[in-house]
Design an enzyme around this catalytic site. Structure first.
Site, PDB file in Angstrom:
ATOM      1  N   ILE A   8       0.830  -1.211   0.000  1.00 32.83           N
ATOM      2  CA  ILE A   8       0.000   0.000   0.000  1.00 32.83           C
ATOM      3  C   ILE A   8       0.867   1.265   0.000  1.00 32.83           C
ATOM      4  CG2 ILE A   8      -0.242   0.348   2.512  1.00 32.83           C
ATOM      5  CD1 ILE A   8      -3.261   0.664   2.062  1.00 32.83           C
ATOM      6  N   HIS A  11       5.741 -12.030   5.889  1.00 35.05           N
ATOM      7  CA  HIS A  11       5.633 -11.647   4.481  1.00 35.05           C
ATOM      8  C   HIS A  11       7.011 -11.365   3.923  1.00 35.05           C
ATOM      9  CE1 HIS A  11       5.187  -8.127   7.086  1.00 35.05           C
ATOM     10  NE2 HIS A  11       5.858  -7.436   6.160  1.00 35.05           N
ATOM     11  N   HIS A  29       8.941  -8.991   1.263  1.00 32.17           N
ATOM     12  CA  HIS A  29       8.892  -7.826   0.384  1.00 32.17           C
ATOM     13  C   HIS A  29       9.657  -8.174  -0.889  1.00 32.17           C
ATOM     14  CE1 HIS A  29       7.684  -4.755   3.484  1.00 32.17           C
ATOM     15  NE2 HIS A  29       8.203  -5.650   4.296  1.00 32.17           N
TER      16      HIS A  29
HETATM   17  P1  5GP Z   1       6.881  -4.788   7.590  1.00 27.99           P
HETATM   18  O1  5GP Z   1       7.525  -3.549   8.128  1.00 27.99           O
HETATM   19  O2  5GP Z   1       5.950  -5.432   8.575  1.00 27.99           O
HETATM   20  O3  5GP Z   1       7.886  -5.759   7.026  1.00 27.99           O
HETATM   21  O4  5GP Z   1       6.065  -4.313   6.340  1.00 27.99           O
HETATM   22  C1  5GP Z   1       4.682  -4.161   6.345  1.00 27.99           C
HETATM   23  C2  5GP Z   1       4.328  -3.632   4.977  1.00 27.99           C
HETATM   24  O5  5GP Z   1       2.947  -3.807   4.794  1.00 27.99           O
HETATM   25  C3  5GP Z   1       4.631  -2.141   4.794  1.00 27.99           C
HETATM   26  O6  5GP Z   1       5.483  -1.967   3.667  1.00 27.99           O
HETATM   27  C4  5GP Z   1       3.254  -1.510   4.586  1.00 27.99           C
HETATM   28  O7  5GP Z   1       3.273  -0.468   3.626  1.00 27.99           O
HETATM   29  C5  5GP Z   1       2.407  -2.686   4.130  1.00 27.99           C
HETATM   30  N1  5GP Z   1       1.003  -2.637   4.517  1.00 27.99           N
HETATM   31  C6  5GP Z   1       0.519  -2.366   5.757  1.00 27.99           C
HETATM   32  N2  5GP Z   1      -0.823  -2.423   5.756  1.00 27.99           N
HETATM   33  C7  5GP Z   1      -1.196  -2.742   4.490  1.00 27.99           C
HETATM   34  C8  5GP Z   1      -2.469  -2.938   3.875  1.00 27.99           C
HETATM   35  O8  5GP Z   1      -3.541  -2.847   4.481  1.00 27.99           O
HETATM   36  N3  5GP Z   1      -2.462  -3.257   2.549  1.00 27.99           N
HETATM   37  C9  5GP Z   1      -1.304  -3.373   1.838  1.00 27.99           C
HETATM   38  N4  5GP Z   1      -1.423  -3.678   0.554  1.00 27.99           N
HETATM   39  N5  5GP Z   1      -0.096  -3.192   2.392  1.00 27.99           N
HETATM   40  C10 5GP Z   1      -0.038  -2.880   3.701  1.00 27.99           C
END
Ligand code: 5GP
Ligand code: ZN
Length: 106
Positions: free
Chosen positions: A31, A98, A100
Protein backbone atom coordinates in the site's frame (compact mmCIF):
# COMPACT_ATOMS: atom_id res chain seq x y z
CA UNK A 1 -5.14 -13.49 14.22
CA UNK A 2 -8.63 -11.94 14.40
CA UNK A 3 -7.17 -8.49 14.11
CA UNK A 4 -4.49 -9.29 11.55
CA UNK A 5 -4.70 -7.09 8.45
CA UNK A 6 -2.98 -9.66 6.22
CA UNK A 7 -5.35 -12.43 7.40
CA UNK A 8 -8.20 -10.10 6.41
CA UNK A 9 -6.63 -9.54 2.99
CA UNK A 10 -5.98 -13.29 2.52
CA UNK A 11 -9.61 -14.11 3.46
CA UNK A 12 -10.85 -11.28 1.19
CA UNK A 13 -12.56 -9.60 4.16
CA UNK A 14 -10.56 -6.57 2.97
CA UNK A 15 -10.93 -6.49 -0.84
CA UNK A 16 -7.53 -6.44 -2.56
CA UNK A 17 -6.23 -7.15 -6.02
CA UNK A 18 -4.08 -10.27 -6.01
CA UNK A 19 -1.36 -10.49 -8.64
CA UNK A 20 -1.09 -14.18 -7.81
CA UNK A 21 -2.85 -16.70 -5.58
CA UNK A 22 -2.40 -20.39 -4.86
CA UNK A 23 -3.21 -22.73 -1.97
CA UNK A 24 -0.27 -21.49 0.09
CA UNK A 25 0.15 -17.77 -0.57
CA UNK A 26 -1.11 -14.58 -2.19
CA UNK A 27 0.80 -11.70 -3.78
CA UNK A 28 -0.41 -8.11 -3.80
CA UNK A 29 1.01 -4.59 -4.06
CA UNK A 30 2.33 -2.87 -0.95
CA UNK A 31 0.00 0.00 0.00
CA UNK A 32 3.00 2.30 0.58
CA UNK A 33 5.52 1.27 -2.09
CA UNK A 34 9.21 1.96 -1.44
CA UNK A 35 10.20 1.01 -5.01
CA UNK A 36 8.62 1.14 -8.47
CA UNK A 37 7.68 -2.51 -7.97
CA UNK A 38 6.92 -3.38 -4.37
CA UNK A 39 5.00 -6.58 -3.85
CA UNK A 40 4.18 -8.48 -0.70
CA UNK A 41 4.27 -12.26 -0.81
CA UNK A 42 2.09 -13.46 2.03
CA UNK A 43 1.39 -17.00 3.25
CA UNK A 44 -2.25 -17.90 3.88
CA UNK A 45 -1.19 -19.41 7.22
CA UNK A 46 -0.92 -16.86 10.02
CA UNK A 47 2.69 -17.11 11.19
CA UNK A 48 3.38 -13.91 13.17
CA UNK A 49 7.16 -13.73 12.57
CA UNK A 50 10.02 -15.91 11.36
CA UNK A 51 10.80 -16.39 15.08
CA UNK A 52 7.43 -18.18 15.41
CA UNK A 53 8.08 -20.68 12.59
CA UNK A 54 7.03 -24.22 13.48
CA UNK A 55 8.08 -27.61 12.10
CA UNK A 56 6.99 -27.71 8.46
CA UNK A 57 6.77 -23.94 8.00
CA UNK A 58 10.09 -23.99 6.10
CA UNK A 59 8.12 -25.45 3.17
CA UNK A 60 5.83 -22.40 3.24
CA UNK A 61 8.73 -19.93 3.46
CA UNK A 62 10.53 -21.74 0.64
CA UNK A 63 7.36 -21.57 -1.41
CA UNK A 64 7.25 -17.77 -0.98
CA UNK A 65 10.75 -17.49 -2.47
CA UNK A 66 9.81 -19.80 -5.31
CA UNK A 67 6.77 -17.61 -6.05
CA UNK A 68 9.04 -14.54 -6.06
CA UNK A 69 11.14 -16.22 -8.74
CA UNK A 70 8.01 -16.96 -10.83
CA UNK A 71 6.75 -13.40 -10.37
CA UNK A 72 10.16 -12.02 -11.39
CA UNK A 73 9.91 -14.02 -14.62
CA UNK A 74 6.31 -12.97 -15.21
CA UNK A 75 7.16 -9.29 -14.73
CA UNK A 76 10.43 -9.64 -16.66
CA UNK A 77 12.47 -8.23 -13.79
CA UNK A 78 16.22 -8.52 -14.30
CA UNK A 79 16.76 -8.37 -10.56
CA UNK A 80 15.04 -7.54 -7.30
CA UNK A 81 15.39 -7.44 -3.55
CA UNK A 82 13.65 -9.92 -1.29
CA UNK A 83 13.35 -8.77 2.30
CA UNK A 84 11.84 -10.25 5.43
CA UNK A 85 11.71 -8.00 8.48
CA UNK A 86 11.76 -10.06 11.66
CA UNK A 87 10.32 -8.72 14.89
CA UNK A 88 9.83 -5.16 16.07
CA UNK A 89 13.61 -4.69 16.38
CA UNK A 90 13.94 -5.94 12.81
CA UNK A 91 11.59 -3.30 11.46
CA UNK A 92 8.51 -5.54 11.24
CA UNK A 93 5.22 -3.65 11.46
CA UNK A 94 2.69 -6.24 10.33
CA UNK A 95 2.97 -9.39 12.43
CA UNK A 96 2.02 -11.89 9.74
CA UNK A 97 5.08 -13.18 7.91
CA UNK A 98 5.63 -11.65 4.48
CA UNK A 99 8.37 -11.26 1.91
CA UNK A 100 8.89 -7.83 0.38
CA UNK A 101 9.76 -8.04 -3.32
CA UNK A 102 11.17 -4.74 -4.56
CA UNK A 103 12.61 -3.69 -7.90
CA UNK A 104 13.55 -0.55 -9.85
CA UNK A 105 14.30 1.64 -6.90
CA UNK A 106 13.54 5.30 -7.57
P1 5GP B 1 6.88 -4.79 7.59
O1 5GP B 1 7.52 -3.55 8.13
O2 5GP B 1 5.95 -5.43 8.57
O3 5GP B 1 7.89 -5.76 7.03
O4 5GP B 1 6.06 -4.31 6.34
C1 5GP B 1 4.68 -4.16 6.35
C2 5GP B 1 4.33 -3.63 4.98
O5 5GP B 1 2.95 -3.81 4.79
C3 5GP B 1 4.63 -2.14 4.79
O6 5GP B 1 5.48 -1.97 3.67
C4 5GP B 1 3.25 -1.51 4.59
O7 5GP B 1 3.27 -0.47 3.63
C5 5GP B 1 2.41 -2.69 4.13
N1 5GP B 1 1.00 -2.64 4.52
C6 5GP B 1 0.52 -2.37 5.76
N2 5GP B 1 -0.82 -2.42 5.76
C7 5GP B 1 -1.20 -2.74 4.49
C8 5GP B 1 -2.47 -2.94 3.88
O8 5GP B 1 -3.54 -2.85 4.48
N3 5GP B 1 -2.46 -3.26 2.55
C9 5GP B 1 -1.30 -3.37 1.84
N4 5GP B 1 -1.42 -3.68 0.55
N5 5GP B 1 -0.10 -3.19 2.39
C10 5GP B 1 -0.04 -2.88 3.70
ZN1 ZN C 1 -2.45 -12.99 9.90
Amino acid sequence: MGDCVFCKIVSKEIPSEFLYEDQICVIFNDINPKAETHLLIVPKKHIPTIIDMEEGDEKIIGHLVSCAKKMGEKLNLPGYTLQINVGEKGGQEVFHVHVHMMANFA
